[in-house]
Design an enzyme around this catalytic site. Structure first.
Site, mmCIF file in Angstrom:
data_model
loop_
_atom_site.group_PDB
_atom_site.id
_atom_site.type_symbol
_atom_site.label_atom_id
_atom_site.label_comp_id
_atom_site.label_asym_id
_atom_site.label_seq_id
_atom_site.Cartn_x
_atom_site.Cartn_y
_atom_site.Cartn_z
ATOM 1 N N ASP A 169 0.843 -1.192 0.000
ATOM 2 C CA ASP A 169 0.000 0.000 0.000
ATOM 3 C C ASP A 169 0.878 1.241 0.000
ATOM 4 O O ASP A 169 1.864 1.317 0.744
ATOM 5 C CB ASP A 169 -0.910 -0.001 1.225
ATOM 6 C CG ASP A 169 -1.992 1.059 1.112
ATOM 7 O OD1 ASP A 169 -2.488 1.287 -0.010
ATOM 8 O OD2 ASP A 169 -2.330 1.674 2.140
ATOM 9 N N HIS A 220 -3.972 14.123 0.820
ATOM 10 C CA HIS A 220 -4.113 13.236 1.983
ATOM 11 C C HIS A 220 -2.869 13.322 2.882
ATOM 12 O O HIS A 220 -2.979 13.506 4.093
ATOM 13 C CB HIS A 220 -4.326 11.790 1.519
ATOM 14 C CG HIS A 220 -4.271 10.783 2.630
ATOM 15 N ND1 HIS A 220 -5.278 10.654 3.566
ATOM 16 C CD2 HIS A 220 -3.333 9.858 2.963
ATOM 17 C CE1 HIS A 220 -4.956 9.688 4.418
ATOM 18 N NE2 HIS A 220 -3.788 9.191 4.076
ATOM 19 N N ARG A 256 1.789 16.169 12.736
ATOM 20 C CA ARG A 256 3.092 16.804 12.985
ATOM 21 C C ARG A 256 3.068 18.321 12.857
ATOM 22 O O ARG A 256 4.085 18.973 13.048
ATOM 23 C CB ARG A 256 4.141 16.251 11.997
ATOM 24 C CG ARG A 256 4.529 14.801 12.235
ATOM 25 C CD ARG A 256 5.555 14.324 11.230
ATOM 26 N NE ARG A 256 5.018 14.350 9.873
ATOM 27 C CZ ARG A 256 4.314 13.339 9.339
ATOM 28 N NH1 ARG A 256 4.103 12.249 10.026
ATOM 29 N NH2 ARG A 256 3.840 13.443 8.120
ATOM 30 N N GLU A 305 -10.019 4.111 3.948
ATOM 31 C CA GLU A 305 -9.175 4.861 3.033
ATOM 32 C C GLU A 305 -9.660 4.556 1.628
ATOM 33 O O GLU A 305 -9.672 3.396 1.197
ATOM 34 C CB GLU A 305 -7.689 4.502 3.209
ATOM 35 C CG GLU A 305 -7.144 5.050 4.522
ATOM 36 C CD GLU A 305 -5.626 5.010 4.632
ATOM 37 O OE1 GLU A 305 -4.985 4.221 3.910
ATOM 38 O OE2 GLU A 305 -5.084 5.782 5.456
ATOM 39 N N GLU A 341 -9.203 4.189 -2.009
ATOM 40 C CA GLU A 341 -8.031 3.981 -2.861
ATOM 41 C C GLU A 341 -8.427 3.232 -4.127
ATOM 42 O O GLU A 341 -9.504 2.642 -4.209
ATOM 43 C CB GLU A 341 -6.961 3.154 -2.119
ATOM 44 C CG GLU A 341 -6.522 3.763 -0.793
ATOM 45 C CD GLU A 341 -5.263 3.136 -0.217
ATOM 46 O OE1 GLU A 341 -4.491 2.530 -0.981
ATOM 47 O OE2 GLU A 341 -5.058 3.252 1.002
ATOM 48 N N ASP A 363 -8.762 0.547 2.264
ATOM 49 C CA ASP A 363 -7.715 0.167 3.216
ATOM 50 C C ASP A 363 -8.200 0.570 4.617
ATOM 51 O O ASP A 363 -7.825 1.604 5.145
ATOM 52 C CB ASP A 363 -6.424 0.901 2.830
ATOM 53 C CG ASP A 363 -5.300 0.657 3.806
ATOM 54 O OD1 ASP A 363 -5.282 -0.406 4.436
ATOM 55 O OD2 ASP A 363 -4.432 1.544 3.938
ATOM 56 N N ARG A 406 -7.179 4.238 13.381
ATOM 57 C CA ARG A 406 -6.300 5.405 13.578
ATOM 58 C C ARG A 406 -5.660 5.457 14.953
ATOM 59 O O ARG A 406 -4.546 5.983 15.108
ATOM 60 C CB ARG A 406 -7.088 6.699 13.330
ATOM 61 C CG ARG A 406 -7.680 6.819 11.952
ATOM 62 C CD ARG A 406 -6.631 6.749 10.865
ATOM 63 N NE ARG A 406 -7.243 6.869 9.561
ATOM 64 C CZ ARG A 406 -6.609 6.618 8.416
ATOM 65 N NH1 ARG A 406 -5.350 6.207 8.433
ATOM 66 N NH2 ARG A 406 -7.222 6.755 7.278
ATOM 67 N N GLN A 413 -2.877 2.977 14.887
ATOM 68 C CA GLN A 413 -1.851 3.508 13.975
ATOM 69 C C GLN A 413 -1.019 4.615 14.641
ATOM 70 O O GLN A 413 0.209 4.627 14.539
ATOM 71 C CB GLN A 413 -2.541 4.064 12.716
ATOM 72 C CG GLN A 413 -1.584 4.555 11.636
ATOM 73 C CD GLN A 413 -2.331 5.095 10.406
ATOM 74 O OE1 GLN A 413 -3.560 5.038 10.342
ATOM 75 N NE2 GLN A 413 -1.591 5.624 9.460
ATOM 76 N N TYR A 446 2.987 3.620 14.764
ATOM 77 C CA TYR A 446 3.532 3.834 13.423
ATOM 78 C C TYR A 446 4.987 4.295 13.372
ATOM 79 O O TYR A 446 5.626 4.190 12.323
ATOM 80 C CB TYR A 446 2.635 4.783 12.620
ATOM 81 C CG TYR A 446 2.922 6.260 12.734
ATOM 82 C CD1 TYR A 446 3.570 6.940 11.689
ATOM 83 C CD2 TYR A 446 2.540 6.983 13.848
ATOM 84 C CE1 TYR A 446 3.817 8.301 11.767
ATOM 85 C CE2 TYR A 446 2.784 8.336 13.941
ATOM 86 C CZ TYR A 446 3.418 8.996 12.895
ATOM 87 O OH TYR A 446 3.660 10.330 12.990
ATOM 88 N N LYS A 485 -3.608 -1.651 10.029
ATOM 89 C CA LYS A 485 -4.102 -1.882 8.682
ATOM 90 C C LYS A 485 -4.067 -3.356 8.285
ATOM 91 O O LYS A 485 -4.476 -3.705 7.182
ATOM 92 C CB LYS A 485 -3.282 -1.066 7.688
ATOM 93 C CG LYS A 485 -3.583 0.436 7.784
ATOM 94 C CD LYS A 485 -2.465 1.255 7.219
ATOM 95 C CE LYS A 485 -2.762 2.742 7.303
ATOM 96 N NZ LYS A 485 -3.752 3.200 6.321
ATOM 97 N N THR A 522 -8.617 -5.464 4.278
ATOM 98 C CA THR A 522 -8.629 -4.567 3.122
ATOM 99 C C THR A 522 -9.699 -5.108 2.181
ATOM 100 O O THR A 522 -9.694 -6.307 1.889
ATOM 101 C CB THR A 522 -7.260 -4.572 2.402
ATOM 102 O OG1 THR A 522 -6.241 -4.248 3.345
ATOM 103 C CG2 THR A 522 -7.228 -3.578 1.253
ATOM 104 N N THR A 552 -4.490 6.862 -0.075
ATOM 105 C CA THR A 552 -5.793 7.521 0.028
ATOM 106 C C THR A 552 -5.909 8.665 -0.973
ATOM 107 O O THR A 552 -5.003 9.479 -1.109
ATOM 108 C CB THR A 552 -5.988 8.068 1.451
ATOM 109 O OG1 THR A 552 -5.760 7.008 2.366
ATOM 110 C CG2 THR A 552 -7.389 8.622 1.645
ATOM 111 N N GLU A 556 -9.599 12.722 7.793
ATOM 112 C CA GLU A 556 -9.547 14.055 7.196
ATOM 113 C C GLU A 556 -10.913 14.742 7.203
ATOM 114 O O GLU A 556 -11.008 15.932 7.476
ATOM 115 C CB GLU A 556 -9.056 13.946 5.744
ATOM 116 C CG GLU A 556 -7.662 13.388 5.600
ATOM 117 C CD GLU A 556 -7.406 12.954 4.171
ATOM 118 O OE1 GLU A 556 -7.631 11.763 3.860
ATOM 119 O OE2 GLU A 556 -7.018 13.800 3.342
#
Ligand code: MN
Length: 416
Positions: free
Chosen positions: A123, A130, A139, A196, A198, A230, A234, A237, A241, A250, A254, A346, A360
């Site tokens: 992926d 995104h 961040r 997600e 995709e 996907d 969150r 994640q 991550y 994830k 899927t 995404t 989002e």
């Protein structure tokens, strides 16, 4: 290009996702339990390719390819055979051909299964809107895009074992999470379950280990495309991550749409990737347009209630094409295989209504969305049905993908 007419009446409309122009490939099973088989969608019907091959109507290979309920065998034959098969199907199904209704089965009367056996799943993270949105939330706006992002199609190796066809219920994952204000992590059902939106590229070729391929060769290895959800936890994640990327967040599921839409069907909808903000290294240069103009939507429906469209966007928003991703994947010498599946990342557009994930759309859960039912959502609740749909829109016809849908079931109690 205009609508190509078929003797299958339901295929001759501007509304059907499956006109003669499309001819997407799937696997279906009669409800009586007989062996599943390969078929091609035409209007609201499926043309039975197992039977057609057994009766000698299709002879594009010396040995049978439809004697198994999977497209892998045909995919492995390569692009000349892909083109021969498509030409033969157009000849069999066009309005000028002798009607063969005995080979048709109504889509409403069968179950659609996984169209191919997934070899491996990778992926990517190639949607700039995104990546910018998520990076801003995680961040801050100053560091939204990682320094490598404009240079490398960022990806991670996912799980082929949990890729399922549209309609398969999805069990809410359990996992380890840590609230920002908590001292220690806890374990339990994800509270921030997401989608997600995709596109998946289905790989029909291979490269030998140690032998990289060009972007042009990579494009030629792509057999077709599916919609891909996907599913993402969150909260799991966010805690897991760094530094190696998503893992359990994830790995649990899927979903893909049941029809492989071929590269040939999409040929007139090719578009170029957006202008480069930094020059790409030569091995990633695209020799031609390798993205596609495909309208995409996401709907959400609480169980038993009406669906609300929560996002609309387009595949052309991606910064890197599947061909660039595949060439990058093989650039180290990594061997890619027939049956590999490549997730685009995404797909979000620049507008708030064009965001391809709830993360989002609700800005990290701080701005709930209101459904037509009056209910609000930040993330997915048990019983919610999430559906992706997509179509390339031509003059009086469309190349549809069929739905990619899944209902969320409650988490399983963890064995102790
Ligand atoms: Mn993804």
């Amino acid at each position: 290009m205009t609508l190509q007419r078929s003797w299958v009446a339901s295929a001759n409309s501007a509304e059907t996702p499956f006109p003669l122009n499309n001819l997407p490939y799937g696997v279906f099973a009669h409800r009586d339990g007989t062996q599943p088989r390969c078929g091609v969608a035409i209007g609201d019907m499926i043309f039975d390719l197992y039977q057609a091959e057994a009766d000698g109507l299709i002879a594009v290979t010396d040995a049978p390819v439809f004697d198994q309920p999977s497209w892998n065998k045909l995919m492995a034959k390569g692009s000349t055979t892909w083109a021969d098969l498509r030409a033969r199907l157009v000849a069999l199904l066009s309005a000028q051909a002798d009607p063969r209704p005995d080979y048709l089965v109504a889509q409403a009367e069968v179950a659609l299964l996984m169209p191919f056996q997934v070899a491996e799943f990778t992926d990517f993270y190639a949607g700039k809107h995104h990546a910018t949105n998520v990076g801003t939330m995680f961040r801050g706006a100053e560091n939204a895009l990682p320094p490598n992002w404009l240079h490398i199609p960022i990806g991670y190796n996912g799980r082929a074992s949990t890729i399922v066809v549209s309609g398969t219920p999805i069990v809410r994952p359990n996992g380890q999470t840590k609230a920002p204000d908590a001292a220690l992590p806890t374990f339990g059902p994800s509270k921030r379950l997401d989608i997600e939106l995709e596109i998946g590229a289905v790989i029909g070729g291979s490269n030998e280990m140690g032998c990289p391929i060009s972007v042009q060769e990579a494009d030629a290895m792509i057999f077709g495309y599916v919609l891909l959800n996907d599913w993402s936890a969150r909260d799991i994640q966010a805690w897991e991550y760094q530094p190696l990327g998503p893992f359990q967040a994830k790995a649990f599921a899927t979903s893909i749409s049941p029809w492989i839409v071929t590269k040939a069907a999409l040929a007139s909808f090719r578009v170029s990737t957006p202008a480069r903000e930094k020059p790409l290294l030569p091995y990633l240069a695209e020799p031609g347009p390798m993205l596609y103009d495909i309208d995409l939507t996401v709907t959400m429906a609480p169980m038993g209630k009406a669906a609300t469209t929560i996002a609309r966007t387009n595949y052309r928003q991606m910064y890197f094409s599947a061909a660039q991703q595949l060439a990058h994947h093989a650039s180290s010498g990594c061997a890619m295989m027939v049956g590999d599946l490549i997730g685009s990342g995404t797909i979000s557009g620049p507008e708030p209504s064009e965001r391809g994930s709830l993360l989002e759309l609700t800005w990290g859960g701080t701005e709930p969305i209101t459904l037509h039912t009056g209910e609000t959502r930040t993330f997915i609740e048990d019983g919610d049905i999430l559906t992706l749909e997509g179509a390339a829109k031509g003059e009086g016809f469309q190349i549809g993908f069929g739905a990619c849908t899944g209902t969320i079931l409650p988490a399983k109690p963890f064995p102790v």
